[in-house]
Write a protein that holds these residues in place. Structure first.
Motif, PDB file in Angstrom:
ATOM      1  N   GLY A  24      30.422 -44.099 -37.423  1.00  0.00           N
ATOM      2  CA  GLY A  24      29.403 -44.918 -38.048  1.00  0.00           C
ATOM      3  C   GLY A  24      28.364 -44.137 -38.827  1.00  0.00           C
ATOM      4  O   GLY A  24      27.535 -44.711 -39.496  1.00  0.00           O
ATOM      5  N   HIS A  25      28.374 -42.821 -38.720  1.00  0.00           N
ATOM      6  CA  HIS A  25      27.436 -42.012 -39.476  1.00  0.00           C
ATOM      7  C   HIS A  25      28.008 -41.749 -40.861  1.00  0.00           C
ATOM      8  O   HIS A  25      29.191 -41.470 -41.024  1.00  0.00           O
ATOM      9  CB  HIS A  25      27.162 -40.681 -38.774  1.00  0.00           C
ATOM     10  CG  HIS A  25      26.360 -40.831 -37.534  1.00  0.00           C
ATOM     11  ND1 HIS A  25      24.999 -40.986 -37.560  1.00  0.00           N
ATOM     12  CD2 HIS A  25      26.714 -40.867 -36.236  1.00  0.00           C
ATOM     13  CE1 HIS A  25      24.553 -41.101 -36.333  1.00  0.00           C
ATOM     14  NE2 HIS A  25      25.582 -41.039 -35.501  1.00  0.00           N
ATOM     15  N   LYS A  26      27.148 -41.837 -41.834  1.00  0.00           N
ATOM     16  CA  LYS A  26      27.572 -41.606 -43.196  1.00  0.00           C
ATOM     17  C   LYS A  26      27.742 -40.104 -43.415  1.00  0.00           C
ATOM     18  O   LYS A  26      26.829 -39.320 -43.155  1.00  0.00           O
ATOM     19  CB  LYS A  26      26.524 -42.166 -44.159  1.00  0.00           C
ATOM     20  CG  LYS A  26      26.895 -42.051 -45.596  1.00  0.00           C
ATOM     21  CD  LYS A  26      25.818 -42.665 -46.472  1.00  0.00           C
ATOM     22  CE  LYS A  26      26.141 -42.424 -47.917  1.00  0.00           C
ATOM     23  NZ  LYS A  26      25.035 -42.832 -48.782  1.00  0.00           N
ATOM     24  N   LYS A  27      28.910 -39.709 -43.861  1.00  0.00           N
ATOM     25  CA  LYS A  27      29.177 -38.306 -44.108  1.00  0.00           C
ATOM     26  C   LYS A  27      28.845 -37.976 -45.551  1.00  0.00           C
ATOM     27  O   LYS A  27      28.939 -38.817 -46.431  1.00  0.00           O
ATOM     28  CB  LYS A  27      30.643 -37.983 -43.844  1.00  0.00           C
ATOM     29  CG  LYS A  27      31.035 -38.134 -42.400  1.00  0.00           C
ATOM     30  CD  LYS A  27      32.476 -37.788 -42.208  1.00  0.00           C
ATOM     31  CE  LYS A  27      32.884 -37.967 -40.760  1.00  0.00           C
ATOM     32  NZ  LYS A  27      34.290 -37.666 -40.560  1.00  0.00           N
ATOM     33  N   PHE A  60      20.778 -35.688 -50.022  1.00  0.00           N
ATOM     34  CA  PHE A  60      21.335 -36.411 -48.878  1.00  0.00           C
ATOM     35  C   PHE A  60      20.560 -36.087 -47.604  1.00  0.00           C
ATOM     36  O   PHE A  60      20.179 -36.988 -46.845  1.00  0.00           O
ATOM     37  CB  PHE A  60      22.811 -36.038 -48.719  1.00  0.00           C
ATOM     38  CG  PHE A  60      23.479 -36.681 -47.549  1.00  0.00           C
ATOM     39  CD1 PHE A  60      23.937 -37.976 -47.621  1.00  0.00           C
ATOM     40  CD2 PHE A  60      23.667 -35.974 -46.367  1.00  0.00           C
ATOM     41  CE1 PHE A  60      24.569 -38.573 -46.543  1.00  0.00           C
ATOM     42  CE2 PHE A  60      24.294 -36.557 -45.287  1.00  0.00           C
ATOM     43  CZ  PHE A  60      24.744 -37.861 -45.375  1.00  0.00           C
ATOM     44  N   VAL A  61      20.289 -34.804 -47.381  1.00  0.00           N
ATOM     45  CA  VAL A  61      19.568 -34.379 -46.178  1.00  0.00           C
ATOM     46  C   VAL A  61      18.132 -34.896 -46.217  1.00  0.00           C
ATOM     47  O   VAL A  61      17.605 -35.377 -45.218  1.00  0.00           O
ATOM     48  CB  VAL A  61      19.600 -32.845 -46.040  1.00  0.00           C
ATOM     49  CG1 VAL A  61      18.648 -32.359 -44.974  1.00  0.00           C
ATOM     50  CG2 VAL A  61      21.011 -32.378 -45.732  1.00  0.00           C
ATOM     51  N   ARG A  62      17.484 -34.830 -47.382  1.00  0.00           N
ATOM     52  CA  ARG A  62      16.116 -35.315 -47.521  1.00  0.00           C
ATOM     53  C   ARG A  62      16.038 -36.812 -47.229  1.00  0.00           C
ATOM     54  O   ARG A  62      15.146 -37.277 -46.524  1.00  0.00           O
ATOM     55  CB  ARG A  62      15.606 -35.024 -48.928  1.00  0.00           C
ATOM     56  CG  ARG A  62      14.121 -35.186 -49.086  1.00  0.00           C
ATOM     57  CD  ARG A  62      13.633 -34.787 -50.478  1.00  0.00           C
ATOM     58  NE  ARG A  62      14.090 -33.476 -50.886  1.00  0.00           N
ATOM     59  CZ  ARG A  62      14.882 -33.249 -51.952  1.00  0.00           C
ATOM     60  NH1 ARG A  62      15.293 -34.237 -52.709  1.00  0.00           N
ATOM     61  NH2 ARG A  62      15.255 -32.023 -52.261  1.00  0.00           N
ATOM     62  N   ALA A  63      17.006 -37.570 -47.736  1.00  0.00           N
ATOM     63  CA  ALA A  63      17.019 -39.016 -47.490  1.00  0.00           C
ATOM     64  C   ALA A  63      17.274 -39.316 -46.018  1.00  0.00           C
ATOM     65  O   ALA A  63      16.669 -40.232 -45.452  1.00  0.00           O
ATOM     66  CB  ALA A  63      18.081 -39.678 -48.359  1.00  0.00           C
ATOM     67  N   ARG A  64      18.153 -38.546 -45.376  1.00  0.00           N
ATOM     68  CA  ARG A  64      18.449 -38.774 -43.967  1.00  0.00           C
ATOM     69  C   ARG A  64      17.246 -38.449 -43.091  1.00  0.00           C
ATOM     70  O   ARG A  64      16.959 -39.164 -42.132  1.00  0.00           O
ATOM     71  CB  ARG A  64      19.646 -37.928 -43.542  1.00  0.00           C
ATOM     72  CG  ARG A  64      20.092 -38.200 -42.128  1.00  0.00           C
ATOM     73  CD  ARG A  64      21.331 -37.461 -41.779  1.00  0.00           C
ATOM     74  NE  ARG A  64      21.098 -36.047 -41.917  1.00  0.00           N
ATOM     75  CZ  ARG A  64      22.046 -35.122 -41.853  1.00  0.00           C
ATOM     76  NH1 ARG A  64      23.289 -35.476 -41.665  1.00  0.00           N
ATOM     77  NH2 ARG A  64      21.763 -33.856 -41.981  1.00  0.00           N
ATOM     78  N   VAL A  65      16.508 -37.401 -43.444  1.00  0.00           N
ATOM     79  CA  VAL A  65      15.331 -37.025 -42.656  1.00  0.00           C
ATOM     80  C   VAL A  65      14.246 -38.073 -42.789  1.00  0.00           C
ATOM     81  O   VAL A  65      13.614 -38.453 -41.804  1.00  0.00           O
ATOM     82  CB  VAL A  65      14.816 -35.629 -43.096  1.00  0.00           C
ATOM     83  CG1 VAL A  65      13.431 -35.356 -42.547  1.00  0.00           C
ATOM     84  CG2 VAL A  65      15.780 -34.554 -42.646  1.00  0.00           C
ATOM     85  N   THR A  66      14.021 -38.586 -44.002  1.00  0.00           N
ATOM     86  CA  THR A  66      12.979 -39.600 -44.179  1.00  0.00           C
ATOM     87  C   THR A  66      13.364 -40.906 -43.492  1.00  0.00           C
ATOM     88  O   THR A  66      12.488 -41.628 -43.013  1.00  0.00           O
ATOM     89  CB  THR A  66      12.688 -39.866 -45.662  1.00  0.00           C
ATOM     90  OG1 THR A  66      13.900 -40.237 -46.318  1.00  0.00           O
ATOM     91  CG2 THR A  66      12.096 -38.650 -46.329  1.00  0.00           C
ATOM     92  N   ARG A  67      14.664 -41.231 -43.429  1.00  0.00           N
ATOM     93  CA  ARG A  67      15.105 -42.436 -42.732  1.00  0.00           C
ATOM     94  C   ARG A  67      14.934 -42.305 -41.228  1.00  0.00           C
ATOM     95  O   ARG A  67      14.622 -43.267 -40.540  1.00  0.00           O
ATOM     96  CB  ARG A  67      16.584 -42.708 -43.016  1.00  0.00           C
ATOM     97  CG  ARG A  67      16.850 -43.611 -44.157  1.00  0.00           C
ATOM     98  CD  ARG A  67      18.282 -44.078 -44.135  1.00  0.00           C
ATOM     99  NE  ARG A  67      19.240 -43.080 -43.737  1.00  0.00           N
ATOM    100  CZ  ARG A  67      20.044 -42.403 -44.551  1.00  0.00           C
ATOM    101  NH1 ARG A  67      20.009 -42.645 -45.834  1.00  0.00           N
ATOM    102  NH2 ARG A  67      20.894 -41.517 -44.100  1.00  0.00           N
ATOM    103  N   SER A  68      15.139 -41.099 -40.699  1.00  0.00           N
ATOM    104  CA  SER A  68      15.139 -40.932 -39.252  1.00  0.00           C
ATOM    105  C   SER A  68      13.756 -40.617 -38.692  1.00  0.00           C
ATOM    106  O   SER A  68      13.593 -40.592 -37.477  1.00  0.00           O
ATOM    107  CB  SER A  68      16.111 -39.821 -38.850  1.00  0.00           C
ATOM    108  OG  SER A  68      15.668 -38.579 -39.359  1.00  0.00           O
ATOM    109  N   LYS A  69      12.762 -40.356 -39.546  1.00  0.00           N
ATOM    110  CA  LYS A  69      11.429 -40.072 -39.044  1.00  0.00           C
ATOM    111  C   LYS A  69      10.832 -41.331 -38.427  1.00  0.00           C
ATOM    112  O   LYS A  69      10.914 -42.402 -39.011  1.00  0.00           O
ATOM    113  CB  LYS A  69      10.509 -39.605 -40.176  1.00  0.00           C
ATOM    114  CG  LYS A  69      10.627 -38.153 -40.500  1.00  0.00           C
ATOM    115  CD  LYS A  69       9.561 -37.763 -41.500  1.00  0.00           C
ATOM    116  CE  LYS A  69       9.677 -36.309 -41.842  1.00  0.00           C
ATOM    117  NZ  LYS A  69       8.705 -35.925 -42.867  1.00  0.00           N
TER     118      LYS A  69
END
Length: 96
Positions: A24-27, A60-69
């Motif tokens: 379910g995690h987006k790769k 991608f990493v920046r977007a994932r970090v902002t989503r998970s904060k």
């Protein structure tokens, strides 16, 4: 003899346990791999694909970090204190 180049994929055995895999995690997949055209050897040698990969991976990493904060609300102590102040009762004078 001409050799064809293709991307290598990890082959897992059929009885391999899959419980530890993140489902379910987006790769991350770079844009040039999503396109159907074959990779250009000149761009591969010139590190153009590495530049594209790095830029897209950073986004991608920046977007994932902002989503998970976790979303936090700043503490407003002055407002908190104002709500808890005791109200002064004004009197006109001593009652007899």
């Amino acid at each position: 003899m001409k050799q064809d180049w293709s991307k290598s994929y990890l082959v897992r055995p059929h009885d391999h346990l899959q419980s530890h895999l993140l489902r379910g995690h987006k790769k991350f997949v770079p844009s040039y791999e999503r396109e159907g055209c074959p990779l250009s050897m000149s761009l591969l040698i010139g590190w153009e694909y590495a530049r594209i990969w790095r830029n897209e991976r950073d986004e991608f990493v920046r977007a994932r970090v902002t989503r998970s904060k976790p979303k936090k609300i700043k503490n407003d102590y002055n407002k908190w204190l104002e709500k808890r102040k005791t109200k002064m009762i004004k009197t006109c004078g001593p009652k007899i």
